[in-house]
Scaffold this active site. Structure first.
Site, PDB file in Angstrom:
ATOM      1  N   GLY A 197      -6.445 -16.242   3.753  1.00 33.64           N
ATOM      2  CA  GLY A 197      -5.978 -17.557   4.167  1.00 33.64           C
ATOM      3  C   GLY A 197      -5.809 -18.575   3.071  1.00 33.64           C
ATOM      4  O   GLY A 197      -5.708 -19.773   3.337  1.00 33.64           O
TER       5      GLY A 197
ATOM      6  N   ASN B 123      -0.366  -8.832  12.363  1.00 35.60           N
ATOM      7  CA  ASN B 123       0.614  -7.842  11.941  1.00 35.60           C
ATOM      8  C   ASN B 123       0.160  -6.450  12.308  1.00 35.60           C
ATOM      9  O   ASN B 123      -1.032  -6.130  12.240  1.00 35.60           O
ATOM     10  CB  ASN B 123       0.896  -7.943  10.431  1.00 35.60           C
ATOM     11  CG  ASN B 123      -0.007  -7.045   9.601  1.00 35.60           C
ATOM     12  OD1 ASN B 123       0.153  -5.822   9.538  1.00 35.60           O
ATOM     13  ND2 ASN B 123      -0.990  -7.645   8.968  1.00 35.60           N
ATOM     14  N   ALA B 124       1.132  -5.632  12.729  1.00 36.83           N
ATOM     15  CA  ALA B 124       0.864  -4.198  12.946  1.00 36.83           C
ATOM     16  C   ALA B 124       2.056  -3.488  12.321  1.00 36.83           C
ATOM     17  O   ALA B 124       2.799  -2.784  13.002  1.00 36.83           O
ATOM     18  CB  ALA B 124       0.739  -3.891  14.433  1.00 36.83           C
ATOM     19  N   ILE B 125       2.246  -3.739  11.036  1.00 37.55           N
ATOM     20  CA  ILE B 125       3.390  -3.151  10.341  1.00 37.55           C
ATOM     21  C   ILE B 125       3.292  -1.640  10.363  1.00 37.55           C
ATOM     22  O   ILE B 125       4.287  -0.952  10.500  1.00 37.55           O
ATOM     23  CB  ILE B 125       3.461  -3.664   8.875  1.00 37.55           C
ATOM     24  CG1 ILE B 125       3.469  -5.184   8.817  1.00 37.55           C
ATOM     25  CG2 ILE B 125       4.641  -3.054   8.136  1.00 37.55           C
ATOM     26  CD1 ILE B 125       4.685  -5.831   9.409  1.00 37.55           C
TER      27      ILE B 125
ATOM     28  N   GLY C  85       0.811  -1.214   0.000  1.00 39.15           N
ATOM     29  CA  GLY C  85       0.000   0.000   0.000  1.00 39.15           C
ATOM     30  C   GLY C  85       0.844   1.262   0.000  1.00 39.15           C
ATOM     31  O   GLY C  85       1.805   1.384   0.763  1.00 39.15           O
TER      32      GLY C  85
ATOM     33  N   ILE D 232     -11.269 -10.447   2.014  1.00 41.33           N
ATOM     34  CA  ILE D 232     -11.295  -9.507   3.107  1.00 41.33           C
ATOM     35  C   ILE D 232      -9.886  -8.990   3.414  1.00 41.33           C
ATOM     36  O   ILE D 232      -8.906  -9.676   3.126  1.00 41.33           O
ATOM     37  CB  ILE D 232     -11.869 -10.138   4.405  1.00 41.33           C
ATOM     38  CG1 ILE D 232     -11.086 -11.405   4.841  1.00 41.33           C
ATOM     39  CG2 ILE D 232     -13.348 -10.455   4.211  1.00 41.33           C
ATOM     40  CD1 ILE D 232     -11.500 -11.911   6.193  1.00 41.33           C
TER      41      ILE D 232
ATOM     42  N   CYS E  77      -8.260   2.083   6.558  1.00 41.82           N
ATOM     43  CA  CYS E  77      -7.528   3.115   7.287  1.00 41.82           C
ATOM     44  C   CYS E  77      -8.481   4.019   8.045  1.00 41.82           C
ATOM     45  O   CYS E  77      -9.602   4.244   7.605  1.00 41.82           O
ATOM     46  CB  CYS E  77      -6.750   3.999   6.319  1.00 41.82           C
ATOM     47  SG  CYS E  77      -5.596   3.070   5.364  1.00 41.82           S
TER      48      CYS E  77
ATOM     49  N   ASN F  38      -7.473   0.802  -0.289  1.00 41.13           N
ATOM     50  CA  ASN F  38      -7.514   0.252   1.068  1.00 41.13           C
ATOM     51  C   ASN F  38      -8.338   1.180   1.949  1.00 41.13           C
ATOM     52  O   ASN F  38      -7.896   2.273   2.284  1.00 41.13           O
ATOM     53  CB  ASN F  38      -6.082   0.133   1.598  1.00 41.13           C
ATOM     54  CG  ASN F  38      -6.033  -0.324   3.043  1.00 41.13           C
ATOM     55  OD1 ASN F  38      -7.065  -0.593   3.660  1.00 41.13           O
ATOM     56  ND2 ASN F  38      -4.847  -0.411   3.603  1.00 41.13           N
TER      57      ASN F  38
END
Lengths: 270, 306
Positions: free
Chosen positions: B246, B71-73, B48, B193, B132, B129
């Protein structure tokens, strides 16, 4: 260089139980063994089930280029490493590697400092330095909690150098105390530059870097971070970059910019 | 006997096969070049991109969970200018289509990104996306309120002529409502999703495992939720649906396609198996041959619920 890494199946041809929770595996993987340099690592797929899901990172402990084999040395700390420790000779591992930027071998006098399972990549490095600069012996400092954790490994390091010092938390072998205390005692060498190569727990690395700064030694450190991919796609393995006052805060990535960094690249103020 | 056709059309975006990469799992493409032939992919959806570069969150940013990961990139990316100058040239040399995922803090950000990327050679579509937070509306995610999802879509629609794919967040009460809102706003396709909001705790340290406390769950654990949502949305919109969530093998991909997906995105699986995408292309082909289908079109939405 990370871009030449490959995905290969490596057959386990040797398994050693070093202690109750430390294992060493010898793996036949010539495509990786022929390219790897000290400090690089592998991403190992533990099984083909969906749990544990992610690969696990392991530094390359040693290679035998003529035989096309490499070794990993690891401690069982969770379900991935536990499953890996149960594998037998003849089983195959799905490997990605060699990954990351390794140690930048200098012609200087050198000291290798390892703590706990962090000693793993230093054997490969010690061997490499001995071959590159025959006659220039490394000083090697290894620390562990107890004699049991380190004794078997000292034999491998002792084959490469006579200048080997051990420290154990409980005093069961060598110096009773921590590795940085031994490093502190080493006299600065006026005639030649000196490089310290270090791998181990973060608090140990921080102390090593402080000592090196004081003594005017160059330091290269191998860092760890939680990583999902190891191939610079997920961006998970961030470490804070040392930044000047006017620079914006940013991150380096252990799998791509490291795992080996020059100590001054990294922000140690966390 | 000819091999079955794998071609699909996601609106005006024609793909040689239905397999795409999920944003955030494939870097900017080149990261995977030593592991597979990138030309074999239907499309590459890149990390992104925001207007300005973003450094991302403090570590730890990732943690494994049962059959998945959080993940919390923090949307770390090089920003649109560096993307165009430094990353796109490599992608232009590949046959696969290139979809640029875009993200912003405000509707105006999205509009600006769409305008900037509209005429750039080598960009074949945008994926928007909307998971956000809208910082102008107190941080509520664009994709959780139908009206905001609709507004973002309209703003992007009016700012560019590229095919636009709206990527939906599953962290909503009614996914069909959001899907209809973006369809009404002019979306050419919907992808879903995105990750499910989750958390993990280190009981010995008594601290969250992620520095950000919460993160997005992805991987096989989310597949049932994703398939259900794809099915529900595909029943209720006319535009093509892209399934994500997945997918690790061809069987998973076919589940999504039977549920109504025209194409699918492979995400977390790439970390474990860098050539998961090509394995899936081959597996879909083998499935079609086994059941004597002439074309992959025949399985899209072919679920029998009688």
């Amino acid at each position: 260089m990370a871009l030449s890494s490959v995905q290969v199946a490596g057959e386990i041809i040797g398994v050693e139980k070093i202690t109750h929770d430390i294992f060493r595996q010898t793996i036949l993987a010539p495509e990786i063994a022929h390219q790897a340099v000290p400090g690089q690592f592998l991403m190992v797929r533990i099984g083909f089930e969906l749990d544990p899901l992610l690969r696990r990172p392991f530094s390359i402990h040693q290679i035998r280029e003529d035989e096309g084999t490499l070794q990993i040395l690891f401690k069982v700390i969770g379900k991935g490493t536990r499953l890996l420790s149960q594998k037998r000779e003849g089983e195959t591992l799905d490997l990605l590697g060699p990954l990351g930027k390794g140690f930048n071998a200098q012609p200087d006098k050198n000291i290798l400092v390892g703590g706990g399972i962090g000693v793993a990549p230093l054997l490969f490095l010690a061997d490499w330095l001995a071959n590159k600069n025959p006659g220039s012996a490394s000083k090697i400092l290894l620390g562990a909690r107890t004699r049991e954790e380190i004794e078997a490994l000292t034999h491998d390091f002792a084959k490469i150098t006579d200048d080997l010092l051990i420290a154990t938390d409980d005093g069961s072998m060598g110096h009773h105390g921590f590795i940085p205390e031994l490093l502190e005692k080493v006299q600065p060498c006026e005639s030649k530059p000196l490089t310290v190569y270090s791998c181990g727990p973060y608090p140990m690395l921080k102390k090593v870097v402080t000592i090196c700064r004081k003594k005017g030694w160059n330091a290269q450190v191998s860092l760890e971070a939680m990583m999902a991919c190891g191939i610079s796609a997920c961006l998970g393995c961030a470490v804070k970059k040392a930044a000047g006052k006017s620079e914006k805060m940013s991150y380096l990535h252990v799998c791509k910019d490291g795992p080996v960094f020059h100590s001054e690249e990294v922000d140690w103020n966390e | 006997m000819n091999k079955p056709s794998l071609k699909v059309a996601v609106g005006a975006l024609e793909l040689k096969n239905p397999v795409m990469t999920a944003s955030g799992t494939f870097g900017y493409g080149q990261e995977y070049e030593t592991y597979l032939d990138l030309n074999t992919l239907g499309a590459i959806v890149v990390k992104g991109i925001s207007i300005k570069p973003r450094p991302g969150n403090p570590p730890p940013r990732v943690v494994e969970t049962p059959s998945g990961m959080l993940n919390a990139i923090g949307l770390e990316n090089v920003g649109v200018e560096r993307f165009i100058d430094e990353k796109l040239p490599y992608l232009r040399k590949i046959e696969s289509k290139v979809v640029v995922n875009i993200l912003g803090d405000s509707i105006d950000d999205y509009r600006q990104l769409a305008e900037t990327l509209d005429d750039v050679t080598g960009v074949h579509a945008l994926e928007i996306n909307i998971s956000c937070p809208n910082v102008k509306k107190g941080g509520v995610a664009f994709g959780t309120v139908p009206k905001m999802a609709n507004e973002v879509t309209k703003a992007v629609r009016n700012a560019c002529r590229l095919p636009i794919i709206l990527k939906l967040s599953p962290n909503v009460t009614n996914i069909v409502e959001i899907a209809k809102a973006v369809e009404e706003g002019g979306a050419d396709a919907i992808s879903l999703i995105n990750t499910l909001l989750g958390m993990a705790i280190d009981i010995h340290a008594r601290r969250p495992k992620l520095a950000n406390i919460v993160g997005g769950l992805s991987g096989p654990a989310i597949k049932p939720v994703a398939i259900r949502m794809v099915w529900q949305v595909a029943q209720n919109v006319k535009i093509p649906v892209i399934g994500i969530g997945g997918i690790t093998n061809a069987e998973d991909a076919i589940e999504f396609m039977l549920a109504g997906a025209t194409a699918i995105e492979v995400g977390t699986a790439n970390f474990i198996n860098p050539h998961a995408t090509i394995d899936i292309v081959n597996g879909i082909s083998a499935f079609l041959e086994k059941y004597n289908y002439k074309s992959v079109d025949e399985i899209i939405g072919a679920l029998d619920v009688s």
